[in-house]
Structures are given as structure tokens and as C-alpha cells.
Design a protein around this motif. Structure first.
Motif, PDB file in Angstrom:
ATOM      1  N   ASN A 159      52.413  31.104  31.926  1.00 21.26           N
ATOM      2  CA  ASN A 159      51.671  30.764  33.132  1.00 21.26           C
ATOM      3  C   ASN A 159      52.176  29.415  33.645  1.00 21.26           C
ATOM      4  OD1 ASN A 159      49.584  29.601  34.869  1.00 21.26           O
ATOM      5  ND2 ASN A 159      48.312  31.324  34.205  1.00 21.26           N
ATOM      6  N   ARG A 160      52.890  29.441  34.764  1.00 19.31           N
ATOM      7  CA  ARG A 160      53.538  28.227  35.260  1.00 19.31           C
ATOM      8  C   ARG A 160      52.524  27.136  35.615  1.00 19.31           C
ATOM      9  NH1 ARG A 160      58.365  26.535  37.535  1.00 19.31           N
ATOM     10  NH2 ARG A 160      59.320  28.583  37.243  1.00 19.31           N
ATOM     11  N   ILE A 161      51.431  27.506  36.270  1.00 19.46           N
ATOM     12  CA  ILE A 161      50.466  26.509  36.727  1.00 19.46           C
ATOM     13  C   ILE A 161      49.860  25.764  35.539  1.00 19.46           C
ATOM     14  CG2 ILE A 161      48.237  26.191  37.856  1.00 19.46           C
ATOM     15  CD1 ILE A 161      48.972  28.341  39.818  1.00 19.46           C
ATOM     16  N   ILE A 162      49.423  26.505  34.518  1.00 11.17           N
ATOM     17  CA  ILE A 162      48.802  25.860  33.362  1.00 11.17           C
ATOM     18  C   ILE A 162      49.829  25.053  32.573  1.00 11.17           C
ATOM     19  CG2 ILE A 162      47.686  26.315  31.145  1.00 11.17           C
ATOM     20  CD1 ILE A 162      46.221  28.607  32.392  1.00 11.17           C
ATOM     21  N   THR A 163      51.030  25.622  32.358  1.00 11.74           N
ATOM     22  CA  THR A 163      52.044  24.940  31.551  1.00 11.74           C
ATOM     23  C   THR A 163      52.524  23.668  32.221  1.00 11.74           C
ATOM     24  OG1 THR A 163      52.771  27.103  30.700  1.00 11.74           O
ATOM     25  CG2 THR A 163      54.228  25.219  30.353  1.00 11.74           C
ATOM     26  N   GLU A 164      52.885  23.736  33.484  1.00 10.91           N
ATOM     27  CA  GLU A 164      53.356  22.537  34.172  1.00 10.91           C
ATOM     28  C   GLU A 164      52.241  21.507  34.336  1.00 10.91           C
ATOM     29  OE1 GLU A 164      55.959  22.484  37.502  1.00 10.91           O
ATOM     30  OE2 GLU A 164      56.701  24.501  37.125  1.00 10.91           O
ATOM     31  N   SER A 165      51.019  21.970  34.579  1.00  7.73           N
ATOM     32  CA  SER A 165      49.901  21.042  34.698  1.00  7.73           C
ATOM     33  C   SER A 165      49.687  20.287  33.390  1.00  7.73           C
ATOM     34  CB  SER A 165      48.628  21.788  35.099  1.00  7.73           C
ATOM     35  OG  SER A 165      48.778  22.419  36.350  1.00  7.73           O
ATOM     36  N   LEU A 166      49.804  20.990  32.257  1.00 10.41           N
ATOM     37  CA  LEU A 166      49.668  20.342  30.957  1.00 10.41           C
ATOM     38  C   LEU A 166      50.778  19.323  30.737  1.00 10.41           C
ATOM     39  CD1 LEU A 166      48.290  20.117  28.188  1.00 10.41           C
ATOM     40  CD2 LEU A 166      49.765  21.997  27.411  1.00 10.41           C
ATOM     41  N   MET A 167      51.998  19.666  31.140  1.00 10.94           N
ATOM     42  CA  MET A 167      53.118  18.745  30.971  1.00 10.94           C
ATOM     43  C   MET A 167      52.927  17.481  31.812  1.00 10.94           C
ATOM     44  SD  MET A 167      56.186  21.565  31.024  1.00 10.94           S
ATOM     45  CE  MET A 167      57.413  20.289  31.277  1.00 10.94           C
ATOM     46  N   PHE A 168      52.539  17.654  33.070  1.00 14.93           N
ATOM     47  CA  PHE A 168      52.360  16.485  33.923  1.00 14.93           C
ATOM     48  C   PHE A 168      51.135  15.672  33.513  1.00 14.93           C
ATOM     49  CE2 PHE A 168      55.376  18.615  36.711  1.00 14.93           C
ATOM     50  CZ  PHE A 168      56.096  17.535  37.220  1.00 14.93           C
ATOM     51  N   LYS A 169      50.161  16.340  32.896  1.00 14.84           N
ATOM     52  CA  LYS A 169      49.002  15.604  32.373  1.00 14.84           C
ATOM     53  C   LYS A 169      49.442  14.653  31.266  1.00 14.84           C
ATOM     54  CE  LYS A 169      44.659  14.608  31.805  1.00 14.84           C
ATOM     55  NZ  LYS A 169      44.841  13.640  30.716  1.00 14.84           N
ATOM     56  N   ASN A 170      50.460  15.045  30.494  1.00 11.72           N
ATOM     57  CA  ASN A 170      50.989  14.219  29.409  1.00 11.72           C
ATOM     58  C   ASN A 170      52.312  13.565  29.791  1.00 11.72           C
ATOM     59  OD1 ASN A 170      49.269  14.895  26.718  1.00 11.72           O
ATOM     60  ND2 ASN A 170      49.417  16.728  27.982  1.00 11.72           N
ATOM     61  N   MET A 171      52.522  13.334  31.071  1.00 15.21           N
ATOM     62  CA  MET A 171      53.818  12.844  31.529  1.00 15.21           C
ATOM     63  C   MET A 171      54.138  11.440  31.014  1.00 15.21           C
ATOM     64  SD  MET A 171      52.976  12.078  35.558  1.00 15.21           S
ATOM     65  CE  MET A 171      54.715  11.809  35.884  1.00 15.21           C
ATOM     66  N   HIS A 172      53.129  10.688  30.594  1.00  9.75           N
ATOM     67  CA  HIS A 172      53.357   9.342  30.094  1.00  9.75           C
ATOM     68  C   HIS A 172      53.742   9.316  28.618  1.00  9.75           C
ATOM     69  CE1 HIS A 172      49.289  10.378  28.974  1.00  9.75           C
ATOM     70  NE2 HIS A 172      49.324   9.433  28.061  1.00  9.75           N
ATOM     71  N   CYS A 173      53.634  10.477  27.906  1.00 11.39           N
ATOM     72  CA  CYS A 173      53.933  10.490  26.477  1.00 11.39           C
ATOM     73  C   CYS A 173      54.806  11.671  26.040  1.00 11.39           C
ATOM     74  CB  CYS A 173      52.639  10.490  25.659  1.00 11.39           C
ATOM     75  SG  CYS A 173      51.520  11.861  26.038  1.00 11.39           S
ATOM     76  N   LEU A 174      54.868  12.760  26.828  1.00  8.46           N
ATOM     77  CA  LEU A 174      55.639  13.942  26.443  1.00  8.46           C
ATOM     78  C   LEU A 174      57.131  13.616  26.428  1.00  8.46           C
ATOM     79  CD1 LEU A 174      55.311  16.975  25.750  1.00  8.46           C
ATOM     80  CD2 LEU A 174      55.779  17.466  28.155  1.00  8.46           C
ATOM     81  N   GLN A 175      57.783  13.899  25.289  1.00 10.27           N
ATOM     82  CA  GLN A 175      59.195  13.567  25.129  1.00 10.27           C
ATOM     83  C   GLN A 175      60.093  14.791  24.950  1.00 10.27           C
ATOM     84  OE1 GLN A 175      59.546  10.773  21.904  1.00 10.27           O
ATOM     85  NE2 GLN A 175      58.061   9.359  22.787  1.00 10.27           N
ATOM     86  N   LYS A 176      59.511  15.911  24.521  1.00 15.25           N
ATOM     87  CA  LYS A 176      60.348  17.083  24.239  1.00 15.25           C
ATOM     88  C   LYS A 176      59.650  18.355  24.698  1.00 15.25           C
ATOM     89  CE  LYS A 176      62.639  19.560  20.447  1.00 15.25           C
ATOM     90  NZ  LYS A 176      62.927  19.575  18.999  1.00 15.25           N
TER      91      LYS A 176
END
Length: 494
Positions: A159-176
Motif C-alpha cells: 500500500n503506497r499511501i501507508i508505506t510512504e506516509s510511514l517513511m516520511f513520518k520517520n524521515m528524521h531517523c529512517l536510514q535504510k
């Protein structure tokens, strides 16, 4: 408590001795299992929670059912699991594990062992729970292709909306981010973001294109303005999902420096051609070739291993051949960038000595006419090589000595099949062929003096790898599950 659960606590007391460091075993050495009121059952909550930290997720769940005191220790301090692994099929278990461990989870690995409705339920009910944590550093999706090690399994669509939203929600810490055997689904209707209140809130600044485009393979190009502030450093995906347009989108990520591409398990009609001149200057590419047929190597050299590719790592796993032409091309093109080479196979399952020799069909150029061992050439020319792993092929001990003498930059050297007599495979050596390890072969110990001689040229303590301690995937007749475990271990290696 001790009168209600004596047997269960006693059993778990014995199991803990196999998991805990010596300091905890010293603490409990004189504790009798039937006197748990002054032992494990009477531990204060904080020390007990520290003990439970050393258990796996499965053992932690078992500890919850042991007694009320142990359950309070986990729930009161909230389960601290740095890496949480979830399987899509087990929805109720996933909901419980997520509620228990989400606050302190840094690495989330999702095994997509079921598609369709079960995957939709997971995306809608489990994944949105991580919107509140804001601590994810690693997000890994593993599709059926990698779990079953089969190219005939379907591709999982996220699900693109949920997956990308989760990634951008953690954009300050997500590294991989890893997309293995799966891909982002198409957004049919932007109203899909309103299926969950957290998604509605956190995806409000994002835009999604309902028309499929190569620009949006990993992240939607519409959100390029926000990618500048993304901390994402590494992306792992299948090579057939890459394109020049995808590379341009990923170049918007200011901190991205590592791109890992996998070839072999998913076999497209033709490998895409990518213009690597569009990539960021600091980008380094790791290439994993997994269970690829012999004919794919020719296409690999023509379309993938090109001069513009900033190759830093090459891993070839379970391809049943050691391709000298590939090694020579790597030496010619990437001598300044290559830092890692892994060529791993299980012993060849055959009793026919004819199958021991891998004949090389080489072009008569300047290098091949010199009859130089391609691994010796690699260690000589690749000045930044740090890791060399060879399994499933015999290496002469003085070639091994040449590796360490030529390349002082090596930090890790893992070779399992070493022979000490040059005449053992004389027919193969004279014809400049590669020698396979067969399933019935045995390992003979190396002389202590030779091991000491190798260590004179290394910056680390080296010893030959015992076949008994090899990963099960590198032993005779490995199962698909073992191969999948080894592949994921290497693919997810930092």
C-alpha cells in the motif's frame, strides 16, 4: 506464586541458562528451581526486565505466560526489542507484538508470506501503529520470492499511501529501506489515505500519482521537495525495478549514499539499462547476483557491469559457477571503488569427478593470456578491498598467502576450502579452470606454521573456517529456507 507455577518456572529457569551471559548465571548458580520466591520469581522488576532483554521474541512471549510477576516486568517497562520481525499471516500475534514492542523498535522486518487480503489487513491494521513511534531506522519488506527462493512466486504489492506516509513520518531517523521481492502498489484513489486517522494526519503534506510512472518506483516524485530533508542513506531493491527515472528520483535524497540491487531471483525478459551518470557523486552501488543461470552472466557483463557503475560490492550467491570473466571485468573497471567480494556456493551435489572442474571460456586478450588467477589479480589491483569471502571452491594455500600479501587493506577474509598440495587438482590448474567443492569432499587441517605465516600479513587474527561452523546454506544439500536465510543475511548486511 511459587505454589501455582513451580514446574513452569523451573523449566524456564533451565532455559534461561542457555541464553544469558555468565554474569546472570553466576547470580542464579545457587538458586534452587523450587525456591523461586528468593530467586528468579522474587527478582525486582527492573533487573528481571534486563534479563528478559537477552531473550528472543518467541522466548519473551513464553516468559509472559510464566507468571504475573514476569508479565509485569515486560509490560511495565515495555518490551525493548531493537529488531522486530513480523510475518503477515499471523495478524493477531502481530497486533500483540506491535503493541508490546513498537515504542523501542528501531528495525522493522516484515516477511510477506501471504498476499491478497491478509497483506491488506496487515497494511491497514498493523503498520499504522508505528506512526506514533518516530524511531524507525530500518524498514525491510521481504516478499515470497526471497522467502521461498523461487522466481515463480507472485510479487507482493505494498500500500503506497501507508508505506510512504510511514517513511516520511520517520524521515528524521529512517536510514535504510529494503523492498525485496515486492513493489509499491498503484494509488487508485487518494481517498485511500482516510482509511486510518493516523494516515490521514501524517500523509496530509504528501502527494500521490494515480498513473504508474518509472519516476515513482520507490518514492513518489511528487514529494521531491520533502526528500531533501530525508535521512535515508541506503535503499535495497530488485534490479528489474530500477530505471534512469528511478535513479533521478532517488538522487533527490541528499544523504543517500548506498544502493543495493539484486539480480537473479526475479528474472525479467531483459535487464534494464541505467544511465549512472545521473546519480549523486557520493553514491556507491552493491550488486547481489542470486541463483542466476549461466546465460545471465553474459547479459550482466554487457548491461550491468559498465564503466559508469560506481560498484563497491559484488556478491554472487548460489549460482553454481565461478565466472572468471566477471572477475576480470570487475578488476578492469572497479579497481578504485570495489571494497567487498563474496562468491558463495554450497558443495556441488554430485559424485561424478567430471563435475568438479568448471571450464572457463575466455577471450584471448592480454590478461587472460597471462594465465593469472583472477582472485590474485583482484587482490593485487583492487586497492580498497576490505572483505573477501569464497565458499564452495577450492583455493590453493599459497594463493591464499598471495591474497594477504598483496592486499593489506583486508579486514575480513573467509575461505572454507583450502588445499595444501598443488598437484591435488593438477588437471584443473594446468588448464586454468576453477575447482568445485563436491558434497563428498572432506576438509583437512592446515599446518599451524602456515596459519601463523598468513597472520604475519593481516591486521586481524585469521584462521580457516571449519566446515562444521559454516552456515547451513553452505553445507551439502541445503534447503530453500537455509538459502533464504543466508541470502537475507548478506543482503541486509550493512
Amino acid at each position: 506464586m511459587t505454589t501455582i507455577f513451580p514446574n513452569r518456572l523451573a523449566r524456564y529457569h533451565r532455559r534461561l541458562h542457555h541464553h544469558l551471559p555468565p554474569v546472570f548465571n553466576l547470580f542464579s548458580r545457587n538458586i534452587h528451581p523450587n525456591k523461586m520466591s528468593v530467586g528468579w520469581g522474587g527478582l525486582p522488576l527492573l533487573p528481571l526486565r534486563c534479563v528478559l532483554d537477552h531473550l528472543s521474541t518467541e522466548d519473551s512471549l513464553a516468559a509472559l505466560s510464566t507468571c504475573r510477576h514476569w508479565r509485569s516486568a515486560v509490560l511495565l517497562y515495555e518490551g525493548r526489542k531493537d529488531t522486530l520481525k513480523l510475518r503477515v499471516k499471523h495478524l493477531e500475534k502481530n497486533l500483540f507484538l506491535t503493541r508490546l514492542f513498537r515504542k523501542y523498535t528501531r528495525k522493522l522486518h516484515i516477511y510477506i508470506d501471504s498476499c491478497g487480503e491478509e497483506l491488506d489487513n496487515f497494511m491497514n491494521y498493523v503498520l499504522p501503529q508505528f506512526f506514533d513511534t518516530q524511531k524507525l531506522q530500518e524498514l525491510v519488506f521481504i516478499g515470497p520470492t526471497y522467502i521461498l527462493q523461487s522466481p515463480n512466486t507472485p510479487v507482493a504489492k505494498l500500500n503506497r499511501i501507508i508505506t510512504e506516509s510511514l517513511m516520511f513520518k520517520n524521515m528524521h531517523c529512517l536510514q535504510k529501506l529494503s523492498l525485496l521481492g515486492c513493489e509499491m502498489g498503484t494509488v487508485k484513489n487518494e481517498n485511500g489515505r482516510y482509511t486510518h486517522k493516523n494516515v490521514e494526519y501524517y500523509s496530509r503534506p504528501l502527494s500521490f500519482n494515480s498513473i504508474p510512472s518509472p519516476n515513482d518506483t520507490v518514492l513518489s516524485r511528487c514529494n521531491a521537495g520533502m526528500m531533501t530533508f530525508f535521512t535515508l542513506q541506503q535503499i535495497v531493491l530488485d534490479y528489474d525495478r530500477m530505471s534512469t527515472e528511478t535513479l533521478e528520483t532517488l538522487s533527490e535524497l541528499s544523504q543517500m549514499s548506498k544502493l543495493t540491487l539484486n539480480i537473479g531471483l526475479r528474472r525479467p525478459l531483459a535487464l534494464p539499462t541505467i544511465d549512472w551518470r545521473r546519480a549523486n557523486r557520493n553514491l556507491r552501488v552493491a550488486l547481489n547476483v542470486i541463483s542466476a543461470p549461466q546465460k545471465l552472466f553474459n547479459e550482466l557483463m554487457d548491461k550491468v557491469l559498465i564503466a559508469e557503475l560506481p560498484l563497491a560490492s559484488l556478491k554472487v550467491m548460489f549460482c553454481k559457477t565461478l565466472h572468471a570473466d566477471v572477475l576480470q571485468r570487475v578488476v578492469r573497471l572497479y579497481k578504485e571503488t570495489l571494497r567487498e567480494l563474496v562468491w558463495a556456493d554450497a558443495p556441488y551435489d554430485s559424485a561424478d569427478m567430471f563435475h568438479r572442474i568448471i571450464k572457463q571460456q575466455r577471450d584471448a586478450d592480454m590478461i587472460t593470456m597471462c594465465n593469472v588467477n583472477p582472485l590474485i589479480l583482484l587482490c593485487w589491483q583492487c586497492t580498497h578491498l576490505q572483505r573477501l569471502v569464497i565458499h564452495g571452491y577450492w583455493v590453493w594455500q599459497y594463493d591464499l598467502l598471495g591474497f594477504v600479501r598483496l592486499r593489506k587493506s583486508l579486514e575480513e577474509l573467509e575461505i572454507s576450502a583450502i588445499y595444501n598440495k598443488q598437484t591435488r587438482f593438477s588437471s584443473a590448474i594446468c588448464s586454468d579452470n576453477v575447482v568445485r567443492v563436491l558434497a563428498r569432499d572432506t576438509q583437512k587441517p592446515l599446518d599451524t606454521e602456515f596459519v601463523q605465516q598468513v597472520n604475519l600479513f593481516t591486521e586481524f587474527s585469521w584462521s580457516p573456517v571449519s566446515w562444521e561452523h559454516l552456515h547451513p546454506a553452505l553445507r551439502p544439500r541445503p534447503s530453500a529456507e537455509h538459502r533464504a536465510d543466508y541470502v537475507l543475511q548478506e543482503v541486509n548486511r550493512t
